[in-house]
Motif scaffolding. Structure first.
Motif, PDB file in Angstrom:
ATOM      1  N   LEU A 110       0.873  -1.164   0.000  1.00 18.76           N
ATOM      2  CA  LEU A 110       0.000   0.000   0.000  1.00 18.76           C
ATOM      3  C   LEU A 110       0.912   1.217   0.000  1.00 18.76           C
ATOM      4  O   LEU A 110       1.715   1.398   0.917  1.00 18.76           O
ATOM      5  N   VAL A 111       0.819   2.049  -1.050  1.00 22.13           N
ATOM      6  CA  VAL A 111       1.766   3.157  -1.201  1.00 22.13           C
ATOM      7  C   VAL A 111       1.139   4.534  -1.030  1.00 22.13           C
ATOM      8  O   VAL A 111       1.856   5.508  -0.796  1.00 22.13           O
ATOM      9  N   ALA A 112      -0.186   4.644  -1.143  1.00 20.19           N
ATOM     10  CA  ALA A 112      -0.816   5.967  -1.030  1.00 20.19           C
ATOM     11  C   ALA A 112      -2.310   5.806  -0.800  1.00 20.19           C
ATOM     12  O   ALA A 112      -2.879   4.730  -0.974  1.00 20.19           O
ATOM     13  N   ALA A 113      -2.927   6.921  -0.428  1.00 20.87           N
ATOM     14  CA  ALA A 113      -4.382   6.992  -0.275  1.00 20.87           C
ATOM     15  C   ALA A 113      -4.822   8.383  -0.706  1.00 20.87           C
ATOM     16  O   ALA A 113      -4.061   9.346  -0.588  1.00 20.87           O
ATOM     17  N   SER A 114      -6.056   8.477  -1.210  1.00 19.16           N
ATOM     18  CA  SER A 114      -6.595   9.780  -1.595  1.00 19.16           C
ATOM     19  C   SER A 114      -8.096   9.792  -1.355  1.00 19.16           C
ATOM     20  O   SER A 114      -8.747   8.752  -1.338  1.00 19.16           O
TER      21      SER A 114
END
Length: 168
Positions: free
Chosen positions: A58-62
């Motif tokens: 998991l590298v990012a969230a938006s």
């Protein structure tokens, strides 16, 4: 014409299964909290499962619910005081493994809320994985939930998997 359509359908039918076999992320029991109506930040918690045969991250969230999102964790400082820190490099998701994102642990941090988190509201959240790509979920705001065990609530049938999504 029929033969071309049949071949195209056969190829199209196999594509989702190839991606599914490579990496499949499942999200269970996602919920979000903030400290109140005037809060400028909030957090989301969930259980992540990698049912695939390949490690992922998991590298990012938006989300449109905040100006920016970060993957956070709690780390004890030299005095034993827990402090939130951004997770550099993302969160490992080993093949066949799971990762708990819970209060006082790893979580998705919403910074600069665009509106208050209201009890029962649904917040769109996109989780970006290195291999699986984007997983879009709806996260219910639950300002009343108390931590228990690993932070997950398992209610009656249909209640414990709100925010459940798979990437294929």
């Amino acid at each position: 014409m029929f033969k071309t359509t049949l071949i195209a359908a056969a190829v199209a039918a196999t594509l989702p299964f190839a991606a599914f076999a490579e990496s499949m992320i499942e999200v269970h029991d996602a919920y979000a909290r903030s400290s109140g109506a005037a809060a400028k930040s909030g957090a989301a918690f969930m259980m992540l499962h990698n049912h695939g045969d390949t490690d992922d991250r998991l590298v990012a969230a938006s989300s449109p619910a905040a100006e920016r999102l970060e993957l956070h964790t709690h780390i004890a400082d030299a005095d034993g005081v827990m402090k939130m820190r951004e997770i550099e490099g993302g969160i490992e998701m080993p093949a066949g493994g799971e990762h708990v994102m819970a209060r006082s642990g790893d979580h998705v941090m919403f910074l600069g809320l665009t509106a208050p988190f209201e009890q029962g509201a649904m917040i769109p959240l996109t989780l970006t994985f290195e291999k699986a790509g984007d997983v879009e979920i709806e996260v219910m705001v639950d300002l009343e939930r108390m931590p228990s065990g690993h932070g997950m609530k398992h209610g009656s049938a249909g209640e414990g998997h709100k925010g459940h999504k798979m990437a294929q």
